[in-house]
Structures are given as C-alpha cells and as structure tokens.
Design an enzyme around this catalytic site. Structure first.
Site, PDB file in Angstrom:
ATOM      1  N   SER A 220       0.857  -1.139   0.237  1.00  0.00           N
ATOM      2  CA  SER A 220      -0.122  -0.078   0.012  1.00  0.00           C
ATOM      3  C   SER A 220       0.960   1.167   0.021  1.00  0.00           C
ATOM      4  CB  SER A 220      -1.063  -0.020   1.256  1.00  0.00           C
ATOM      5  OG  SER A 220      -1.936   0.956   1.078  1.00  0.00           O
ATOM      6  N   ASP A 346      -9.822  -2.972  -6.324  1.00  0.00           N
ATOM      7  CA  ASP A 346      -9.406  -2.381  -5.283  1.00  0.00           C
ATOM      8  C   ASP A 346      -9.772  -0.865  -5.368  1.00  0.00           C
ATOM      9  OD1 ASP A 346      -8.241  -1.245  -3.370  1.00  0.00           O
ATOM     10  OD2 ASP A 346      -6.127  -1.686  -3.787  1.00  0.00           O
ATOM     11  N   HIS A 375      -8.101  -4.661  -1.443  1.00  0.00           N
ATOM     12  CA  HIS A 375      -7.066  -3.774  -0.976  1.00  0.00           C
ATOM     13  C   HIS A 375      -6.194  -4.745   0.044  1.00  0.00           C
ATOM     14  CE1 HIS A 375      -4.438  -0.460  -0.626  1.00  0.00           C
ATOM     15  NE2 HIS A 375      -4.512  -0.528   0.741  1.00  0.00           N
TER      16      HIS A 375
END
Length: 412
Positions: A220, A346, A375
């Site tokens: 991320s 996502d 995600h």
C-alpha cells in the site's frame, strides 16, 4: 385497493399452506427444499467459476522479464480462486485482518538516528536457524515496508516474514516514525512522497550486512514510497529486486475513490481517525509547529493531508503534495526488477488509475492484475487463515530474485 389487499391475503395464505405441508420436515428433508438449495448452489458455482475465478493479467515492459516471471513464478499464470464466500472487494479488504492468522515473530528492535535528530524503528528477524543460508553475513535479506498506519505486527507483514523464514532469508521491517511505540523526537512524521528516511534505512541496512543481497517489498503506502524511491534514485539503487502490493498509483484518483459515500463510511473515516490518533499520541512534540486541534477536526484523509501532511513537508498546496506522492510518474525511471500486484476491484487504487501504459514502456517493471482481491486482501481457499494469493506471489518472486540473480542482470 380492496382487491389488491384480498389478493395479497390469498397469496400469503397459500404460501403459508405450502410451507407447512411441503417443507414441514425441514429444508433438507423436503425434496423441493433440497432441489432449491442444490439449484441455487449449482447456479452460484457456475457464476463463481465463470465470472469470479480467473487468471490474472500479466503485463511486462520487456519480453525477458515477462518470460522470467512465467518460468520462475508459476503463480502469475495460475487461476486465482478468491474465497467463494467473500470474494467481493470490500469484504476481502475488511475481513483480511480478522480471518488471517498472525504468526508469532520474535523481532530484534533497533533504533537508528536520522540526520534531523529523529529516530527510526527497525524490527529485525535474523532467522539464525536458517538451514539454506547458515552464514548470517551473506544471508539474503528482505526489507519490508508496511502500509499507511501499519507496523511490523500487521498480519500481512507477519506472513511475509514467515514465508521468508521458510526460505531461509532474513527480514527487516521499516516502521515509519512514531507508529510502532517509539517516541517522536522531532516534529516530523512521514508521507508517501518523502523518501529520506527510506534512503537512510537502506544505507544503514547495506552497511550492516554489506555482503548480503537485499531486496524490498512494500505494501500500500509502503509500496508507493518504495516506487518513489526507485524512481528518484534510478541507477544508484543497489536492491536486487522489488515487489509492491496494492499500491495507490495516482493519489488524486485514490482519494476521490475513497470519498464515495460507501467507501468513505467503510474506510476513509477509519483511516483518518487512525492518522489522527497517531498525531495526538505525539501532540506535545507536534503542537510546537502545527495546529493539532485543527488537524483533529479533519473528516477525511484529504482534509488531514491539507491540514497536516502537505504543510509538514513544505508543499505549496495539497495538490502539489499529491502530485509528488503519485508513483505513476516515477515508473519510467525504475532501474531494478519490480513486480507490482494490484486487484482490479481495489477501491483504494481504482482500476482505471493502474499504470498499464507506463509499465509497458519500462522493461524492468511488470504488473500483475487480478480481477478480485480488494486492498491487501487476496484471500483464497475455503478458510483463508494461513496463506493468501499475495503471500504466494511474495514467496515465489522473492525466491526467484535471490536464487536466479544472474537471470535478472540485463532486462533491456
């Protein structure tokens, strides 16, 4: 009106009579009830196999890297079967922290000083019991970068440490300033655009284990920071390879997606509160330079960045910060083998913002896109507790980089 009411009463009466007489022995005790269940199950199985379970799309800027991944990482060519009862993007994202196991890892913590007087926390997993690489001086090492408010104790980090341990490798986790319990010594935290702390950490790790090969994995925001670092340093980077998971490639698109009503309710507000909690924890240091009360009134990540992050790192506006933080602009300058995994569903990194065209222009970069996964989700199997699709990608690519280094020497 009376006619409609009469018809409704007759319908409910008939339905009640049917239920009492046809399924009074229970759903599975009735032929009709069992047929309904079997029919629904068959229909759902067909839908799942035709529309949910699919092979990922592999995009690479060069033929050599593309072939290397197909030969050494079979997972890139295999059908990804998301957990059948939670394949939807938001469900995968929300459930992953709760359903995946958290393996116990005994870290060795190290605090290093930054040039500005601050301190950075590193958590080492030395893996001294490694059978395949018993010499600690040359033991392959993976630098791990967690997400926005993550630490070395996140389940996805622990899983990567576990995979590395099984392969005989060492890990070191780079915790961003102030998130893992250490004291904030200077009024500065972190952001995706600023890579100074990461540069300091990589140089420190390479000095400490100068004979050991080193690669990195970012998740991320950690992946965003890592890509920005690669783009800025270019040919100076000494990493053997990089793997990035669920990166947000265009920060403008990411924040816009998270500001949609449902995603703002499910994710944006929660992450904003986590960021605020971290700031409030270090209020005595930060309030000397920033209006913390104003920061604590932010309702979204964008508002938090406008009131805190962009100001801290000296950007003229929040748009300038978001532009600089977006890794999509740095991909063209990446000079080491980098594999990026994203899910098309996502909500943190929307499909239309995934940098397909930019990746095609760089022979050092490959992009693996699954249709589902959310995600940092990528749950698979009936009960996805021990391993995820993301874990398998990490394991295979890490092993391929360290054990086939010569094959990645020239990807042009």
């Amino acid at each position: 009106m009376i006619s409609l009411e009469l018809k409704f009463n007759l319908f409910t009466s008939d339905l009640s009579h049917y239920l009492k007489n046809q399924v009074k022995v229970g759903l599975f005790g009735s032929g009709v009830g069992l047929s309904v269940v079997l029919g629904f199950s068959a229909a759902y199985a067909c839908y799942y196999l035709l529309s949910v379970a699919k092979k990922p799309i592999l995009i690479a800027g060069g033929k050599k890297f593309h072939q290397f991944l197909r030969d050494k990482c079979p997972v890139v060519s295999e059908t990804y079967y998301p957990t059948f009862w939670c394949w939807e993007s938001r469900v995968q994202t929300l459930l992953r922290p709760f359903v995946t196991a958290k393996p116990w890892v005994n870290y060795r913590n190290e605090l290093i000083r930054a040039p500005d007087g601050g301190q950075i926390s590193l958590d080492w997993f030395d893996n001294d019991g490694s059978v395949s690489h018993p010499d600690q001086s040359t033991r392959p090492t993976v630098l791990l970068l967690p997400g926005l408010t993550g630490t070395s104790r996140e389940s996805y980090i622990l899983h990567m440490v576990q995979q590395s341990r099984d392969l005989g490798y060492r890990c070191v986790v780079f915790n961003n300033r102030g998130v893992s319990g250490e004291k904030l010594l200077t009024p500065r935290t972190y952001c995706a655009a600023n890579t100074e702390d990461l540069e300091e950490v990589i140089e420190h790790v390479q000095r400490t284990i100068d004979k050991a090969p080193l690669m990195a994995a970012g998740v991320s925001m950690g992946g965003m920071m890592l890509t920005n670092y690669l783009g800025r340093k270019g040919t100076e980077v000494r990493l053997k390879g990089v793997v990035v998971f669920s990166a947000g490639w265009d920060v403008f698109e990411c924040t816009a997606s998270l500001e949609k009503p449902l995603d703002r309710f499910l994710f944006n507000s929660y992450l904003t509160s986590c960021l605020q909690a971290s700031v409030d924890r270090h209020r005595t240091v930060l309030e000397k330079k920033y209006d913390i009360d104003h920061v604590m009134k932010a309702k979204t990540i964008r508002e938090f960045d406008e009131r805190f992050t962009s100001i801290m790192f000296g950007y003229p506006s929040n748009d300038d910060y978001y532009r600089d933080a977006s890794p999509i602009h740095k991909i063209k300058s990446v000079q080491v083998p980098m594999l990026c995994l994203n899910a098309a569903d996502d909500v943190f990194s929307p499909n239309h913002a995934i940098p397909v065209e930019a990746v095609k222009q760089n022979p050092n970069v490959a992009l693996l896109i699954t249709y589902h996964g959310g995600h940092i989700g990528f749950l698979e199997g009936l009960w996805p507790r021990q391993s995820t699709y993301m874990d398998r990608v990490f394991r295979q690519f890490t092993n391929a980089v360290f054990e086939n280094d010569s094959s990645l020497g020239d990807l042009q």
